[in-house]
Design an enzyme around this catalytic site. Structure first.
Site, PDB file in Angstrom:
ATOM      1  N   GLU A  29      10.597   3.643  -5.762  1.00 39.17           N
ATOM      2  CA  GLU A  29      11.036   2.060  -6.290  1.00 39.17           C
ATOM      3  C   GLU A  29      10.577   1.880  -7.757  1.00 39.17           C
ATOM      4  O   GLU A  29       9.906   2.484  -8.359  1.00 39.17           O
ATOM      5  CB  GLU A  29       9.806   1.140  -5.463  1.00 39.17           C
ATOM      6  CG  GLU A  29      10.018  -0.325  -5.572  1.00 39.17           C
ATOM      7  CD  GLU A  29       9.133  -1.088  -4.780  1.00 39.17           C
ATOM      8  OE1 GLU A  29       9.099  -2.204  -4.486  1.00 39.17           O
ATOM      9  OE2 GLU A  29       8.251  -0.655  -3.961  1.00 39.17           O
ATOM     10  N   ASN A  77      14.339  -5.788   2.657  1.00 38.79           N
ATOM     11  CA  ASN A  77      13.193  -5.057   2.908  1.00 38.79           C
ATOM     12  C   ASN A  77      12.160  -5.951   3.313  1.00 38.79           C
ATOM     13  O   ASN A  77      12.005  -7.199   2.481  1.00 38.79           O
ATOM     14  CB  ASN A  77      13.127  -4.161   1.639  1.00 38.79           C
ATOM     15  CG  ASN A  77      11.664  -3.972   1.652  1.00 38.79           C
ATOM     16  OD1 ASN A  77      11.284  -2.755   2.127  1.00 38.79           O
ATOM     17  ND2 ASN A  77      10.637  -4.655   0.799  1.00 38.79           N
ATOM     18  N   GLU A  78      11.218  -5.786   4.269  1.00 39.47           N
ATOM     19  CA  GLU A  78       9.988  -6.431   4.578  1.00 39.47           C
ATOM     20  C   GLU A  78      10.551  -7.898   4.419  1.00 39.47           C
ATOM     21  O   GLU A  78       9.677  -8.687   3.778  1.00 39.47           O
ATOM     22  CB  GLU A  78       8.907  -6.015   3.697  1.00 39.47           C
ATOM     23  CG  GLU A  78       8.448  -4.722   3.945  1.00 39.47           C
ATOM     24  CD  GLU A  78       7.072  -4.580   3.249  1.00 39.47           C
ATOM     25  OE1 GLU A  78       6.663  -5.465   2.431  1.00 39.47           O
ATOM     26  OE2 GLU A  78       6.597  -3.225   3.303  1.00 39.47           O
ATOM     27  N   TYR A  90       1.199   1.624   6.479  1.00 37.79           N
ATOM     28  CA  TYR A  90       0.183   2.572   5.707  1.00 37.79           C
ATOM     29  C   TYR A  90      -1.312   2.668   6.149  1.00 37.79           C
ATOM     30  O   TYR A  90      -1.666   2.051   6.902  1.00 37.79           O
ATOM     31  CB  TYR A  90       0.145   1.533   4.284  1.00 37.79           C
ATOM     32  CG  TYR A  90       1.590   1.611   3.456  1.00 37.79           C
ATOM     33  CD1 TYR A  90       1.666   2.582   2.579  1.00 37.79           C
ATOM     34  CD2 TYR A  90       2.254   0.504   3.455  1.00 37.79           C
ATOM     35  CE1 TYR A  90       2.986   2.674   1.739  1.00 37.79           C
ATOM     36  CE2 TYR A  90       3.549   0.441   2.634  1.00 37.79           C
ATOM     37  CZ  TYR A  90       3.815   1.658   1.910  1.00 37.79           C
ATOM     38  OH  TYR A  90       4.697   1.404   1.230  1.00 37.79           O
ATOM     39  N   GLU A 144       8.696   3.528   5.087  1.00 38.27           N
ATOM     40  CA  GLU A 144       7.486   3.517   4.276  1.00 38.27           C
ATOM     41  C   GLU A 144       6.139   3.841   4.744  1.00 38.27           C
ATOM     42  O   GLU A 144       6.082   3.350   5.964  1.00 38.27           O
ATOM     43  CB  GLU A 144       7.138   1.953   3.486  1.00 38.27           C
ATOM     44  CG  GLU A 144       8.362   1.400   2.561  1.00 38.27           C
ATOM     45  CD  GLU A 144       7.820   0.173   1.975  1.00 38.27           C
ATOM     46  OE1 GLU A 144       6.670   0.196   1.743  1.00 38.27           O
ATOM     47  OE2 GLU A 144       9.017  -0.325   1.413  1.00 38.27           O
TER      48      GLU A 144
END
Length: 515
Positions: free
Chosen positions: A48, A195-196, A264, A319
């Site tokens: 990124e 994304n998200e 995460y 991710e």
């Protein structure tokens, strides 16, 4: 003399008692005909525009004294080739929904700047753009995975990017690509549609995003998706199962190549803990979140099975990884953190989960590749080091495109302060040359564990192995000591009467090769 004999007798009895009491975990490996292939893209990476990931990481510019190819560091290229990197995701992340790709093509001196509002508020000059990234992927032999801008972009902008990257005939976008020095199209297969979307990608509801996805995806290809694009929907945050359910229910299966999911291993978002100076309590909490991936994959896959029983749509975990506080004295928006044996264990256990769910998980991307979060590579000016996570990914590369060998395991428990976790994580595969690989992780920070693997179904006669281990779980590779942690030969195993006994040290990762 009598005292000596008595002492020897006591030692022999103690050793026999110790061996008798040794807890041995039975493991069965099945050679099942209809088992899935472990898609190599499970071992993907993520780059990124964040901190020193691109600028000052991958990209130093073609005038740099650091050896480079078209501005990208040669040592990073070499390291990623050795890793057999299968795909690389770019430009984000949250950055993707602010990025306008046309600002990153054409003469570099004419490109407008962009403020990276999510990560440190830095001003970037757009000198690393579409050509730089896609050419890098060609050099690496990796599939590019482009994340399109849905949050602040337009349908036309994304459709143009697809045409610019992939169309071989005459069109406005292919003509522009040729004008900018590239004749042949890159034929990009993997495309993220935002994304998200539930957060930095637009704070959308699942229902609203489903409509946006359908609209954007429609104009990326033709009726039959002739270009074979894999269009990937912005997926759930960890255990938001309603998000996956809503997307699967509202988006026609023929428009979906994959549904993403992010998770995460964070102790507490407001107090994430140090990357190196952590306690066993923090280690246990991190591994609890890491091992939650088993539950997440299982439950998201079960929802997908309701709408896609033939499993044509991939679960894309694009991710994942450990997330701690940044290193002291560094920009908090750059997410630079060290990488210890904790991260090696986390990576090994997570990849085993992905391997064992290869029927549905077909792409995954560790966050991130260089200088950000659980990176495989760290740089400091001309210096470069490989992290413990890099070495795990390299050892595990033997599973890429190999046939899964299903495992039966009743794991012993890792206990801390009245809480328990499975202590062992194992996956196995058989490659096209007939070699069998078994990856084993001991999550327990204190106790070694022994497994006994029944080899009757897989016919292994001889075994070699490598291990990643260290004296302290907080150990890491530094720029002063870059090889403190690296794979070494592993020999603490024995084959006897068709069974393989393996002694696995605490907080270690082992890969065995059998033939």
């Amino acid at each position: 003399m009598k005292k000596t004999i008595l002492l020897l007798f006591i030692l022999i009895i103690c050793n026999q008692t110790s061996f008798a009491q040794k807890e041995i975990t039975a493991v069965t490996i099945k050679n099942t005909e209809n088992a899935p292939t472990i898609n190599k893209n499970i071992y993907g990476h993520f780059a990124e525009h964040l901190g020193r990931s691109i600028y000052g990481g991958f990209f130093v510019g073609d005038t740099s004294k650091i050896p480079n190819t078209a501005g990208v560091r040669n040592d990073i290229i070499d390291a990623l080739k050795k890793l057999k990197i299968p795909n690389l995701r770019w430009p984000g992340g949250c950055f993707a929904d602010t990025y306008h790709w046309k600002d990153g093509i054409g003469p570099k001196e004419n490109r407008p700047t962009i403020v990276n509002q999510w990560w440190g508020g830095t001003t970037e000059d757009n000198s690393f753009g579409t050509h730089d990234f896609l050419n890098l992927c060609e050099v690496l032999g990796a599939e590019p995975y482009l994340s399109g801008n849905v949050g602040s972009g337009t349908v036309q902008e994304l459709a143009d990017w697809v045409q610019y990257s992939n169309f071989g005939g005459k069109s406005p976008m292919s003509d522009l690509r040729k004008k900018n020095g590239r004749t042949a199209p890159w034929k990009v297969k993997f495309w993220g549609v935002g994304n998200e979307a539930w957060g930095c990608g637009g704070n959308m509801t699942a229902e609203y995003y489903s409509g946006e996805y359908r609209k954007f995806a429609t104009f990326m290809s033709d009726w039959e998706n002739t270009g074979g694009l894999m269009r990937i929907a912005s997926g759930a945050n960890s255990d938001n199962y309603n998000w996956t359910e809503t997307l699967m229910k509202n988006i026609p299966g023929g428009m979906l190549g994959g549904v993403a999911m992010h998770h995460y291993s964070v102790i507490n978002w407001k107090k994430k803990g140090d990357a190196v100076d952590f306690t066993e309590e923090q280690y246990f909490a991190t591994m609890k979140e890491a091992l939650k991936m088993e539950e997440l994959v299982t439950k998201h896959a079960a929802i997908m099975d309701k709408y896609d029983p033939k499993q044509k749509i991939a679960l894309v975990v694009d991710e994942w990884g450990g997330w701690y506080e940044v290193e002291k004295g560094t920009n908090p928006g750059f997410l630079f953190q060290q990488n210890t044996m904790r991260d090696a264990v986390l990576a090994g256990a997570t990849l085993n989960i992905f391997n064992n769910h290869a029927d549905r998980v077909r792409i995954a991307n560790l966050a991130q590749c260089v200088n950000v979060l659980q990176a495989v590579i760290l740089t400091d000016k001309a210096k470069m080091i490989l992290t413990p996570t890099y070495h795990v990914m390299q050892l595990y590369s033997v599973h890429q495109d190999a046939k899964l060998l299903p495992i039966t395991l009743n794991s012993p428990l890792y206990t801390y302060n009245g809480q328990t976790l499975p202590a062992l994580s194992i996956s196995a595969s058989k490659d096209k040359t007939g070699l069998t690989h078994i990856s084993l992780v001991n999550v327990d920070s204190k106790k070694a564990n022994t497994v006994e693997i029944d080899l009757s179904e897989i016919g292994i006669k001889s075994v070699t192995g490598q291990v990643i281990a260290s004296s302290k779980i907080q150990d890491y590779n530094s720029f002063d000591n870059p090889n403190k942690i690296k794979p070494v030969a592993f020999k603490d195993f024995e084959i006897k009467k068709g069974k393989l006994s393996v002694n696995i040290p605490p907080f270690s990762v082992i890969v065995l090769e059998g033939k």
